[in-house]
Design a protein around this motif. Structure first.
Motif, PDB file in Angstrom:
ATOM      1  N   PRO A 218       1.453  -8.749   4.341  1.00  0.00           N
ATOM      2  CA  PRO A 218       1.141  -8.560   2.909  1.00  0.00           C
ATOM      3  C   PRO A 218      -0.286  -8.978   2.550  1.00  0.00           C
ATOM      4  CG  PRO A 218       3.288  -9.597   3.181  1.00  0.00           C
ATOM      5  CD  PRO A 218       2.631  -9.609   4.521  1.00  0.00           C
ATOM      6  N   PHE A 219      -0.767 -10.046   3.196  1.00  0.00           N
ATOM      7  CA  PHE A 219      -2.130 -10.506   2.933  1.00  0.00           C
ATOM      8  C   PHE A 219      -3.148  -9.446   3.330  1.00  0.00           C
ATOM      9  CE2 PHE A 219      -5.934 -12.486   4.858  1.00  0.00           C
ATOM     10  CZ  PHE A 219      -6.492 -13.053   3.727  1.00  0.00           C
ATOM     11  N   THR A 220      -2.916  -8.776   4.444  1.00  0.00           N
ATOM     12  CA  THR A 220      -3.846  -7.740   4.904  1.00  0.00           C
ATOM     13  C   THR A 220      -3.907  -6.583   3.922  1.00  0.00           C
ATOM     14  OG1 THR A 220      -3.329  -8.332   7.199  1.00  0.00           O
ATOM     15  CG2 THR A 220      -4.424  -6.225   6.822  1.00  0.00           C
ATOM     16  N   ARG A 221      -2.743  -6.169   3.418  1.00  0.00           N
ATOM     17  CA  ARG A 221      -2.718  -5.071   2.444  1.00  0.00           C
ATOM     18  C   ARG A 221      -3.425  -5.486   1.158  1.00  0.00           C
ATOM     19  NH1 ARG A 221       2.712  -1.748   0.725  1.00  0.00           N
ATOM     20  NH2 ARG A 221       2.996  -1.833   3.006  1.00  0.00           N
ATOM     21  N   MET A 222      -3.176  -6.711   0.709  1.00  0.00           N
ATOM     22  CA  MET A 222      -3.801  -7.196  -0.523  1.00  0.00           C
ATOM     23  C   MET A 222      -5.315  -7.314  -0.357  1.00  0.00           C
ATOM     24  SD  MET A 222      -3.091  -8.165  -3.626  1.00  0.00           S
ATOM     25  CE  MET A 222      -1.319  -8.473  -3.498  1.00  0.00           C
ATOM     26  N   LEU A 223      -5.755  -7.849   0.771  1.00  0.00           N
ATOM     27  CA  LEU A 223      -7.193  -8.019   0.991  1.00  0.00           C
ATOM     28  C   LEU A 223      -7.893  -6.670   1.104  1.00  0.00           C
ATOM     29  CD1 LEU A 223      -9.477 -10.042   1.447  1.00  0.00           C
ATOM     30  CD2 LEU A 223      -8.962  -9.984   3.893  1.00  0.00           C
ATOM     31  N   ALA A 224      -7.249  -5.684   1.726  1.00  0.00           N
ATOM     32  CA  ALA A 224      -7.847  -4.347   1.827  1.00  0.00           C
ATOM     33  C   ALA A 224      -7.991  -3.718   0.448  1.00  0.00           C
ATOM     34  CB  ALA A 224      -6.993  -3.465   2.732  1.00  0.00           C
ATOM     35  N   LEU A 225      -6.994  -3.928  -0.413  1.00  0.00           N
ATOM     36  CA  LEU A 225      -7.107  -3.412  -1.787  1.00  0.00           C
ATOM     37  C   LEU A 225      -8.278  -4.051  -2.516  1.00  0.00           C
ATOM     38  CD1 LEU A 225      -5.768  -1.914  -4.339  1.00  0.00           C
ATOM     39  CD2 LEU A 225      -4.821  -4.154  -4.824  1.00  0.00           C
ATOM     40  N   ILE A 226      -8.376  -5.374  -2.439  1.00  0.00           N
ATOM     41  CA  ILE A 226      -9.444  -6.081  -3.146  1.00  0.00           C
ATOM     42  C   ILE A 226     -10.811  -5.659  -2.627  1.00  0.00           C
ATOM     43  CG2 ILE A 226     -10.465  -8.372  -3.503  1.00  0.00           C
ATOM     44  CD1 ILE A 226      -7.638  -9.488  -3.655  1.00  0.00           C
ATOM     45  N   ALA A 227     -10.920  -5.417  -1.327  1.00  0.00           N
ATOM     46  CA  ALA A 227     -12.204  -5.019  -0.752  1.00  0.00           C
ATOM     47  C   ALA A 227     -12.626  -3.626  -1.211  1.00  0.00           C
ATOM     48  CB  ALA A 227     -12.118  -5.061   0.776  1.00  0.00           C
ATOM     49  N   ALA A 228     -11.650  -2.737  -1.438  1.00  0.00           N
ATOM     50  CA  ALA A 228     -11.981  -1.356  -1.796  1.00  0.00           C
ATOM     51  C   ALA A 228     -11.915  -1.085  -3.286  1.00  0.00           C
ATOM     52  CB  ALA A 228     -11.029  -0.393  -1.072  1.00  0.00           C
ATOM     53  N   ALA A 229     -11.294  -1.972  -4.054  1.00  0.00           N
ATOM     54  CA  ALA A 229     -11.052  -1.710  -5.477  1.00  0.00           C
ATOM     55  C   ALA A 229     -12.314  -1.932  -6.307  1.00  0.00           C
ATOM     56  CB  ALA A 229      -9.934  -2.610  -5.987  1.00  0.00           C
ATOM     57  N   PRO A 230     -12.404  -1.286  -7.456  1.00  0.00           N
ATOM     58  CA  PRO A 230     -13.524  -1.551  -8.370  1.00  0.00           C
ATOM     59  C   PRO A 230     -13.413  -2.932  -8.981  1.00  0.00           C
ATOM     60  CG  PRO A 230     -11.924  -0.088  -9.401  1.00  0.00           C
ATOM     61  CD  PRO A 230     -11.483  -0.251  -7.989  1.00  0.00           C
ATOM     62  N   VAL A 231     -14.526  -3.489  -9.393  1.00  0.00           N
ATOM     63  CA  VAL A 231     -14.649  -4.804 -10.036  1.00  0.00           C
ATOM     64  C   VAL A 231     -14.309  -5.911  -9.041  1.00  0.00           C
ATOM     65  CG1 VAL A 231     -13.972  -6.291 -11.957  1.00  0.00           C
ATOM     66  CG2 VAL A 231     -14.115  -3.817 -12.299  1.00  0.00           C
ATOM     67  N   LEU A 232     -13.073  -5.971  -8.547  1.00  0.00           N
ATOM     68  CA  LEU A 232     -12.704  -7.019  -7.600  1.00  0.00           C
ATOM     69  C   LEU A 232     -13.466  -6.878  -6.291  1.00  0.00           C
ATOM     70  CD1 LEU A 232      -8.824  -7.192  -8.086  1.00  0.00           C
ATOM     71  CD2 LEU A 232     -10.570  -8.659  -9.100  1.00  0.00           C
ATOM     72  N   GLY A 233     -13.803  -5.663  -5.917  1.00  0.00           N
ATOM     73  CA  GLY A 233     -14.543  -5.435  -4.685  1.00  0.00           C
ATOM     74  C   GLY A 233     -16.041  -5.427  -4.859  1.00  0.00           C
ATOM     75  N   ASN A 234     -16.520  -5.828  -6.033  1.00  0.00           N
ATOM     76  CA  ASN A 234     -17.956  -5.849  -6.297  1.00  0.00           C
ATOM     77  C   ASN A 234     -18.671  -6.720  -5.269  1.00  0.00           C
ATOM     78  OD1 ASN A 234     -20.593  -6.373  -7.533  1.00  0.00           O
ATOM     79  ND2 ASN A 234     -19.704  -5.434  -9.350  1.00  0.00           N
ATOM     80  N   LYS A 235     -19.791  -6.224  -4.762  1.00  0.00           N
ATOM     81  CA  LYS A 235     -20.517  -6.942  -3.722  1.00  0.00           C
ATOM     82  C   LYS A 235     -21.105  -8.256  -4.211  1.00  0.00           C
ATOM     83  CE  LYS A 235     -21.632  -2.843  -1.011  1.00  0.00           C
ATOM     84  NZ  LYS A 235     -20.762  -3.233   0.100  1.00  0.00           N
ATOM     85  N   SER A 236     -21.247  -8.400  -5.533  1.00  0.00           N
ATOM     86  CA  SER A 236     -21.754  -9.665  -6.065  1.00  0.00           C
ATOM     87  C   SER A 236     -20.697 -10.766  -6.020  1.00  0.00           C
ATOM     88  CB  SER A 236     -22.231  -9.472  -7.506  1.00  0.00           C
ATOM     89  OG  SER A 236     -21.167  -9.058  -8.340  1.00  0.00           O
ATOM     90  N   LEU A 237     -19.434 -10.389  -5.816  1.00  0.00           N
ATOM     91  CA  LEU A 237     -18.355 -11.367  -5.699  1.00  0.00           C
ATOM     92  C   LEU A 237     -18.295 -11.853  -4.261  1.00  0.00           C
ATOM     93  CD1 LEU A 237     -16.126 -12.567  -7.555  1.00  0.00           C
ATOM     94  CD2 LEU A 237     -14.579 -10.868  -6.603  1.00  0.00           C
TER      95      LEU A 237
END
Length: 263
Positions: free
Chosen positions: A19-38
Motif C-alpha cells: 500500500p505504501f508503494t501505491r500511495m507514494l507513486a500517486l503522490i509522486a505523480a499527482a499535481p500539487v502533492l508531487g510539486n518539485k518544490s516539496l
C-alpha cells in the motif's frame, strides 16, 4: 522472551510495503502533492503516515514473500497503479496549462515565459497565472484529500495481487487525455475569439488608412484586450476548475476499475 518468525515479519512488511508503494507513486505523480518544490522526505512521510492509517483496513495481503519474483511483480503493479491515478489528475491540470498557452499566444505573450516547477519547464505568463489559481482552488476544495480517498477506494477496485493489470484502464487514460485540447480550447475560446476579432479590425483599419501605422500600437492593444478579458474571467474560473477537479476524481475511479485484472 519476545520472538518474531520470518513468516510474521513478512506479513507485517507486505501489509505496509505494497500500500505504501501505491500511495507514494500517486503522490509522486499527482499535481500539487508531487510539486518539485516539496521535499522528497515530506512526500515519503505523507505516504507513510497515510499508509499507517489505511493499511489495517485493507484486509489480508497475498501470501507472497516480498523479495520473490511474485513479490517484485506485485510491487511493480502498485507503482503502475499509483502513477496511473496520479497522471489522471495531471491531465486535469494540463487543461489549465493548454488554455493559458492558447490565450498567451493570442495576446502576444508567448515569449513572456516563467519556469513552472510543476511541469519542470518554461510556461507562459498566463499559463503560470492559471496554474497558481488552479492549485489554490484544488487545495481549497480539498482536492488533495479527495485524491487520496480515491486511491484508498482503488484498493477495492484493484486489490493487491500479482495479476496482470487490465488494458481498459490505460485506454481510459488515453481517452481522457483528449479533454486537454477540447476543454482547454473551450476555456480559452472567449479570449481567443475576442483577440481574433480585434486583429481582424486592426487589419481592416490598416487597409483603410495605411498612414495610421496601426501595427505599431496593435501589439499593445491586443495585449490590453486580452488582459481585460482574462480579468473578467477570473471570478468564473474557480467554479469551472471545481467542476474539472470533480471530473478528474470520478475519472480516477473509472481508471481504477479499468485496471482491475481480468477474471
Amino acid at each position: 522472551m519476545f520472538s518474531v518468525t520470518y513468516a510474521q515479519l513478512n506479513i507485517w512488511l507486505t501489509a505496509f510495503l505494497w500500500p505504501f508503494t501505491r500511495m507514494l507513486a500517486l503522490i509522486a505523480a499527482a499535481p500539487v502533492l508531487g510539486n518539485k518544490s516539496l521535499q522528497s522526505r515530506v512526500k515519503i512521510g505523507l505516504a507513510a503516515f497515510t499508509t499507517l492509517i489505511v493499511a489495517p483496513t485493507l484486509g489480508p495481503m497475498p501470501q507472497v514473500t516480498v523479495f520473490s519474483a511474485s513479490g517484485v511483480w506485485i510491487l511493480a503493479n502498485q507503482v503502475l497503479i499509483g502513477l496511473a491515478l496520479g497522471f489522471t489528475m495531471q491531465i486535469v491540470f494540463g487543461v489549465v496549462t493548454a488554455a493559458g498557452d492558447l490565450m498567451g499566444l493570442g495576446m502576444g505573450l508567448g515569449f513572456a515565459s516563467f519556469f513552472d516547477p510543476m511541469a519542470d519547464t518554461n510556461a507562459s505568463a498566463v499559463s503560470s497565472l492559471f496554474n497558481m489559481i488552479a492549485m489554490m482552488t484544488f487545495l481549497v476544495f480539498d482536492g488533495h484529500l479527495q485524491m487520496i480517498a480515491a486511491l484508498v477506494a482503488s484498493f477495492q477496485s484493484v486489490p493487491v495481487s500479482a495479476d496482470v493489470l487490465g488494458a481498459a484502464g490505460w485506454r481510459q487514460i488515453s481517452d481522457f487525455g483528449s479533454i486537454v485540447i477540447a476543454t482547454g480550447l473551450l476555456l480559452s475560446l472567449p479570449v481567443v475569439v475576442a483577440l481574433l476579432i480585434a486583429n481582424l479590425c486592426l487589419g481592416i483599419l490598416n487597409r483603410a488608412a495605411p498612414q495610421i501605422g496601426i501595427f505599431q500600437v496593435g501589439f499593445a492593444l491586443t495585449t490590453l484586450v486580452g488582459i481585460t478579458l482574462t480579468l473578467m474571467m477570473v471570478p468564473n474560473l474557480i467554479p469551472f476548475f471545481g467542476r474539472l477537479f470533480d471530473i478528474g476524481i470520478d475519472e480516477m475511479g473509472r481508471v481504477a476499475g479499468g485496471l482491475r485484472p481480468a477474471g
